[in-house]
Design a protein around this motif. Structure first.
Motif, PDB file in Angstrom:
ATOM      1  N   GLU A   1       0.815  -1.218   0.000  1.00 20.73           N
ATOM      2  CA  GLU A   1       0.000   0.000   0.000  1.00 20.73           C
ATOM      3  C   GLU A   1       0.849   1.270   0.000  1.00 20.73           C
ATOM      4  O   GLU A   1       1.904   1.319   0.622  1.00 20.73           O
ATOM      5  N   ALA A   2       0.374   2.293  -0.690  1.00 21.09           N
ATOM      6  CA  ALA A   2       1.067   3.583  -0.723  1.00 21.09           C
ATOM      7  C   ALA A   2       0.958   4.273   0.633  1.00 21.09           C
ATOM      8  O   ALA A   2      -0.003   4.073   1.363  1.00 21.09           O
ATOM      9  N   VAL A   3       1.965   5.064   0.963  1.00 24.57           N
ATOM     10  CA  VAL A   3       1.982   5.833   2.204  1.00 24.57           C
ATOM     11  C   VAL A   3       1.936   7.301   1.818  1.00 24.57           C
ATOM     12  O   VAL A   3       2.725   7.759   0.998  1.00 24.57           O
ATOM     13  N   ARG A   4       1.013   8.061   2.416  1.00 22.09           N
ATOM     14  CA  ARG A   4       0.892   9.490   2.107  1.00 22.09           C
ATOM     15  C   ARG A   4       1.698  10.279   3.135  1.00 22.09           C
ATOM     16  O   ARG A   4       1.499  10.144   4.330  1.00 22.09           O
ATOM     17  N   THR A   5       2.644  11.111   2.646  1.00 19.65           N
ATOM     18  CA  THR A   5       3.492  11.887   3.532  1.00 19.65           C
ATOM     19  C   THR A   5       3.634  13.301   2.995  1.00 19.65           C
ATOM     20  O   THR A   5       4.149  13.494   1.896  1.00 19.65           O
ATOM     21  N   ASP A   6       3.190  14.297   3.749  1.00 17.68           N
ATOM     22  CA  ASP A   6       3.354  15.706   3.381  1.00 17.68           C
ATOM     23  C   ASP A   6       2.980  15.998   1.930  1.00 17.68           C
ATOM     24  O   ASP A   6       3.713  16.676   1.219  1.00 17.68           O
ATOM     25  N   GLY A   7       1.871  15.488   1.484  1.00 19.55           N
ATOM     26  CA  GLY A   7       1.405  15.775   0.134  1.00 19.55           C
ATOM     27  C   GLY A   7       2.086  14.970  -0.954  1.00 19.55           C
ATOM     28  O   GLY A   7       1.797  15.144  -2.126  1.00 19.55           O
ATOM     29  N   ILE A   8       3.033  14.084  -0.598  1.00 17.29           N
ATOM     30  CA  ILE A   8       3.731  13.271  -1.591  1.00 17.29           C
ATOM     31  C   ILE A   8       3.316  11.818  -1.367  1.00 17.29           C
ATOM     32  O   ILE A   8       3.370  11.318  -0.251  1.00 17.29           O
ATOM     33  N   ASP A   9       2.895  11.152  -2.423  1.00 18.05           N
ATOM     34  CA  ASP A   9       2.562   9.734  -2.313  1.00 18.05           C
ATOM     35  C   ASP A   9       3.824   8.908  -2.475  1.00 18.05           C
ATOM     36  O   ASP A   9       4.476   8.948  -3.514  1.00 18.05           O
ATOM     37  N   LEU A  10       4.194   8.170  -1.432  1.00 13.37           N
ATOM     38  CA  LEU A  10       5.322   7.250  -1.501  1.00 13.37           C
ATOM     39  C   LEU A  10       4.784   5.840  -1.637  1.00 13.37           C
ATOM     40  O   LEU A  10       3.787   5.491  -1.018  1.00 13.37           O
ATOM     41  N   VAL A  11       5.467   5.045  -2.444  1.00 17.86           N
ATOM     42  CA  VAL A  11       5.087   3.647  -2.580  1.00 17.86           C
ATOM     43  C   VAL A  11       6.289   2.784  -2.244  1.00 17.86           C
ATOM     44  O   VAL A  11       7.441   3.200  -2.397  1.00 17.86           O
TER      45      VAL A  11
END
Length: 156
Positions: free
Chosen positions: A72-82
């Protein structure tokens, strides 16, 4: 395609799977964690022609091969990290080469944070880490960066 679960008293549980083409596979999960993968005769669905024992680690690796979906993707400070697993196949231009040869982070912005190998996991590999066919890279980055890294590693 059908599946069936059968309790095996004193042993564990057997899961049977019949493919669209009528082939039957079976996984027996013993109470102690051992697993066996069984292949059945197409002409006699009650006759197991081959049984392969799998350790817990081998069963987990097999499941990743069958379903290599991204985590699952992780949402951090407006940036989607995968975070995604990328296989190093035998035809990869990087099989047998060093991580530094990929210039992965420079080229894609994605990082290879671990390498999973049949013999164990290698967290935080450095530029002198040598990839082998069959390795699975654990990559973290933006969707675009991880996709670009997968293209580089697979030679696609």
């Amino acid at each position: 395609m059908t599946t069936r679960r059968v309790s095996l008293p004193g042993v564990g549980v057997q899961y049977d799977f019949t493919t669209e083409h009528g082939r039957r596979l079976s996984v027996v999960v013993h109470s102690d964690g051992r697993r066996f993968l069984g292949f059945f005769d197409a002409d006699d669905p009650d006759s197991c022609v081959l049984s392969v024992p799998l350790s817990t680690e081998e069963a987990a690796a097999m499941s990743h091969l069958l379903d290599p979906g991204p985590i699952e993707a992780v949402r951090t400070d407006g940036i989607d990290l995968v975070t995604e697993h990328i296989p190093v196949g035998s035809r990869s231009p990087y099989a047998g080469r060093l991580l530094g040869d990929t210039r992965a982070r420079t080229r894609t912005g994605a990082s290879i944070v671990a390498v999973l190998r049949r013999t164990g996991a290698f967290p935080s590999p450095g530029p002198t880490f040598r990839f082998a066919a069959g390795d699975t890279l654990v990559a973290v980055g933006t969707r675009e960066g991880v996709d670009a890294l997968a293209e580089i590693i697979t030679g696609g």
